[in-house]
Design an enzyme around this catalytic site. Structure first.
Site, PDB file in Angstrom:
ATOM      1  N   GLY A  88       0.854  -1.269  -0.070  1.00 31.62           N
ATOM      2  CA  GLY A  88      -0.091  -0.021   0.100  1.00 31.62           C
ATOM      3  C   GLY A  88       0.743   1.305  -0.050  1.00 31.62           C
ATOM      4  O   GLY A  88       0.299   2.446   0.189  1.00 31.62           O
ATOM      5  N   GLU A 104      -4.714   5.584 -12.125  1.00 29.93           N
ATOM      6  CA  GLU A 104      -5.845   4.763 -12.371  1.00 29.93           C
ATOM      7  C   GLU A 104      -7.169   5.600 -12.010  1.00 29.93           C
ATOM      8  O   GLU A 104      -6.804   6.390 -10.844  1.00 29.93           O
ATOM      9  CB  GLU A 104      -5.749   3.615 -11.502  1.00 29.93           C
ATOM     10  CG  GLU A 104      -4.940   2.417 -12.211  1.00 29.93           C
ATOM     11  CD  GLU A 104      -5.086   1.160 -11.275  1.00 29.93           C
ATOM     12  OE1 GLU A 104      -5.346   1.288 -10.032  1.00 29.93           O
ATOM     13  OE2 GLU A 104      -4.387   0.132 -11.708  1.00 29.93           O
ATOM     14  N   TYR A 121      -9.777   6.074  -9.462  1.00 31.45           N
ATOM     15  CA  TYR A 121     -10.044   5.894  -8.045  1.00 31.45           C
ATOM     16  C   TYR A 121     -11.412   5.059  -7.978  1.00 31.45           C
ATOM     17  O   TYR A 121     -12.284   5.988  -8.137  1.00 31.45           O
ATOM     18  CB  TYR A 121      -9.617   6.874  -7.224  1.00 31.45           C
ATOM     19  CG  TYR A 121      -9.936   6.710  -5.746  1.00 31.45           C
ATOM     20  CD1 TYR A 121      -8.746   5.724  -5.104  1.00 31.45           C
ATOM     21  CD2 TYR A 121     -11.123   6.906  -4.971  1.00 31.45           C
ATOM     22  CE1 TYR A 121      -9.265   5.509  -3.690  1.00 31.45           C
ATOM     23  CE2 TYR A 121     -11.005   6.737  -3.744  1.00 31.45           C
ATOM     24  CZ  TYR A 121      -9.971   6.121  -3.017  1.00 31.45           C
ATOM     25  OH  TYR A 121     -10.251   5.865  -1.617  1.00 31.45           O
ATOM     26  N   ARG A 156       2.459 -16.461  -5.483  1.00 31.76           N
ATOM     27  CA  ARG A 156       2.755 -17.387  -4.424  1.00 31.76           C
ATOM     28  C   ARG A 156       1.574 -17.673  -3.654  1.00 31.76           C
ATOM     29  O   ARG A 156       0.543 -17.370  -3.952  1.00 31.76           O
ATOM     30  CB  ARG A 156       3.709 -16.534  -3.308  1.00 31.76           C
ATOM     31  CG  ARG A 156       2.883 -15.222  -3.065  1.00 31.76           C
ATOM     32  CD  ARG A 156       3.492 -14.516  -1.827  1.00 31.76           C
ATOM     33  NE  ARG A 156       2.929 -13.001  -1.552  1.00 31.76           N
ATOM     34  CZ  ARG A 156       1.762 -12.978  -1.038  1.00 31.76           C
ATOM     35  NH1 ARG A 156       1.172 -13.486  -0.702  1.00 31.76           N
ATOM     36  NH2 ARG A 156       1.406 -11.445  -1.025  1.00 31.76           N
TER      37      ARG A 156
HETATM   38  P1  ADP Z   1       0.045  -3.017  -2.864  1.00 33.84           P
HETATM   39  O1  ADP Z   1       0.690  -3.794  -3.785  1.00 33.84           O
HETATM   40  O2  ADP Z   1       0.676  -1.958  -2.264  1.00 33.84           O
HETATM   41  O3  ADP Z   1      -0.943  -3.533  -1.988  1.00 33.84           O
HETATM   42  P2  ADP Z   1      -2.389  -2.636  -4.553  1.00 33.84           P
HETATM   43  O4  ADP Z   1      -2.622  -2.257  -6.177  1.00 33.84           O
HETATM   44  O5  ADP Z   1      -2.799  -4.186  -4.160  1.00 33.84           O
HETATM   45  O6  ADP Z   1      -1.046  -2.174  -3.982  1.00 33.84           O
HETATM   46  O7  ADP Z   1      -3.491  -1.924  -3.651  1.00 33.84           O
HETATM   47  C1  ADP Z   1      -3.586  -1.851  -2.529  1.00 33.84           C
HETATM   48  C2  ADP Z   1      -4.899  -1.331  -2.021  1.00 33.84           C
HETATM   49  O8  ADP Z   1      -5.000   0.055  -2.489  1.00 33.84           O
HETATM   50  C3  ADP Z   1      -6.165  -1.900  -2.453  1.00 33.84           C
HETATM   51  O9  ADP Z   1      -6.522  -3.105  -1.957  1.00 33.84           O
HETATM   52  C4  ADP Z   1      -7.382  -0.787  -2.520  1.00 33.84           C
HETATM   53  O10 ADP Z   1      -7.457  -0.969  -1.105  1.00 33.84           O
HETATM   54  C5  ADP Z   1      -6.518   0.331  -2.724  1.00 33.84           C
HETATM   55  N1  ADP Z   1      -6.522   0.672  -4.168  1.00 33.84           N
HETATM   56  C6  ADP Z   1      -5.563   0.345  -5.220  1.00 33.84           C
HETATM   57  N2  ADP Z   1      -5.899   0.745  -6.218  1.00 33.84           N
HETATM   58  C7  ADP Z   1      -6.970   1.586  -6.098  1.00 33.84           C
HETATM   59  C8  ADP Z   1      -7.871   2.123  -6.922  1.00 33.84           C
HETATM   60  N3  ADP Z   1      -7.782   2.098  -8.409  1.00 33.84           N
HETATM   61  N4  ADP Z   1      -9.173   2.591  -6.537  1.00 33.84           N
HETATM   62  C9  ADP Z   1      -9.566   2.385  -4.985  1.00 33.84           C
HETATM   63  N5  ADP Z   1      -8.631   1.746  -4.448  1.00 33.84           N
HETATM   64  C10 ADP Z   1      -7.569   1.365  -4.705  1.00 33.84           C
END
Ligand code: ADP
Length: 447
Positions: free
Chosen positions: A165, A200, A202, A291
């Site tokens: 995150g 992206e 949101y 994984r």
């Molecule tokens: P990381 O690898 O840092 O965990 P992610 O891409 O898996 O990053 O995103 C982690 C979290 O961030 C998601 O589970 C969601 O809560 C939030 N998030 C990511 N992208 C978006 C988006 N486009 N819109 C809203 N929330 C998002």
């Protein structure tokens, strides 16, 4: 089949993998730091090798020491668990060069999915629905503004090398964009040594829904249904369910089919998780983890299939034991992550567990590496156990979960158990009515 597997991890997941190896009649070697000499995985393994001092980079992340431990003990494969070296392409490559099997996908597949921009491009090419946004890294503010205007505000800036995150910033209007872009870039640069960011749309109220997939490395792919991991705090999952309260069988089969086909087309080998945000009936790919996941037991509970057995089979060239039509979804399962943390502030609470009593009975599974008298070292993550509850339906699962939480005793340290006791009685949770922001809002209200 392998003769001897080295488990390059610690805690509950080391024990989880060890159990699968024992069932398959495979000898086990574990590695450990000096802080973990008393750990359960060390006590139960056939052999153990101390690979260094407590800090992870000198022990559990020390590739040379782990390869040396394989050579000394004659291990023919390595299971990396999750975290640590599990998504390290270089580690997979080095093992391959030493003729040791990495129980996971190829280094190249890890590399593609480890770069979020590349992962998203690949997902799109394979027919997986993605979040609308930039096609690659954003070069300057002008380009960011142009793309944000085209997809519409709010937008989120994300680090290509991101994880946990970090390096994510939301811009609600064009006026916020410049600051969001600069902060995301500098956070990404500082955290990952790579300041590439992308943009992206949101999503305001999505659920986090992820598909468990498997490839046999020979062009076959299957899915094991989804998990709903929307209950998160600071992007860390807290409670996971299978199936998702939000999906029906038709939606599951549709997105599952897309993911299984993508995995087959990619020629992927082993376990993977394709993560989506889900809003208004639409799926949007965010990333793929190459994984085993912490929350894999909820999938095991509803399918009755041991995913670690499948990983070992596939890595040894034996293929999957099941075809898609053999995978049936039975009832409902919930996992609570029991962390050694204050249940309100989530600050770590290391120390000695004076008393540890786990619940039992029908439909209850506890995966944990701790015991009464165990001293939690302060060096690693705070997960001390996972409570996984299965029932014939969600209502029965929740009833059983409430009972199991009442039985669970961990004395001497603070844990997140009280939080779960509150959640299980909450009407929104009872109704399965929550999105990825629900838990943060709930915790803010409770303060
Ligand atoms: P990381 O690898 O840092 O965990 P992610 O891409 O898996 O990053 O995103 C982690 C979290 O961030 C998601 O589970 C969601 O809560 C939030 N998030 C990511 N992208 C978006 C988006 N486009 N819109 C809203 N929330 C998002």
């Amino acid at each position: 089949m392998f003769q001897k597997i080295l488990i390059a991890n610690r805690g509950e997941i080391a024990l989880r993998v060890l159990r699968a190896c024992k069932e398959l009649g495979i000898q086990t070697v574990v590695v450990h730091s000096t802080a973990d000499s008393d750990a359960m995985h060390v006590r139960l393994a056939d052999e153990s090798v101390c690979i260094g001092p407590p800090p992870s980079r000198e022990s559990y992340l020390n590739i040379h020491q782990i390869v040396a431990a394989c050579e000394i003990t004659g291990a023919d494969a390595v299971h990396p668990g999750y975290g640590f070296l599990s998504e390290n392409a270089k580690f997979a490559d080095i093992l391959a060069a030493h003729n040791i099997t990495f129980i996971g996908p190829s280094g190249d597949h890890i590399r593609i999915m480890g770069d979020k921009i590349e992962a998203k491009r690949t997902a799109k090419r394979l027919g997986i629905p993605v979040v609308p946004g930039s096609d690659g890294a954003i070069s300057d503010e002008k380009e960011a503004k142009r793309i944000a205007a085209a997809i519409g505000y709010p937008v989120i800036i994300k680090a290509s090398a991101g994880g946990g995150g970090r390096g994510m910033k939301v811009a609600r209007t064009e006026a916020d964009l410049e600051v969001a872009l600069q902060t995301a870039k500098s956070e990404a640069g500082a955290a990952f040594g790579d300041d590439a960011v992308y943009i992206e749309k949101y999503l305001e109220k999505p659920r986090h829904i992820e598909l468990q997939v498997f490839g046999d490395g020979a062009g076959r792919g299957v899915h094991f249904g989804e998990r709903d991991c929307s209950l998160q705090r600071r992007h860390q999952k807290v409670w996971e369910e299978a199936n998702s309260p939000a999906l029906n069988a038709e939606e599951r089969a549709r997105i599952g089919g897309i993911c299984a086909k993508a995995i087959a087309d990619l020629g992927y080998s082993g376990a993977g998780t394709i993560e989506f945000l889900y809003e208004n009936g639409e799926f949007y790919f965010i990333e793929m983890n190459t994984r085993l996941q912490v929350e894999h037991p909820v999938t095991e509970a509803i399918t009755g299939i041991d995913l670690v057995h499948e990983q070992i089979r596939v890595a040894s060239g034996g293929g999957l034991s099941v075809k898609q039509e053999d995978i049936k979804f039975n009832g409902h399962a919930i996992e609570c992550r029991v962390n050694a943390e204050d249940p309100r502030t989530f600050t770590p609470s290391p120390g000695t567990i004076t008393h540890f009593h786990t619940p039992g009975g029908l439909g209850i599974r506890v995966d944990s590496g701790v015991y009464s008298g165990y001293r939690i070292p302060p060096y690693y993550d705070s997960l001390i156990g996972k409570l996984i509850v299965h029932g014939r339906n969600r209502v029965e699962c929740m009833m059983r979960l409430r009972r199991a939480l009442d039985e669970f005793v961990v004395d001497g340290i603070k844990t997140t158990l009280p939080l779960f006791r509150d959640l299980v009685g909450n009407p929104d949770i009872a109704n399965g009515d929550y999105d990825i922001h629900w838990l943060e809002k709930y915790l803010a209200k409770e303060e």
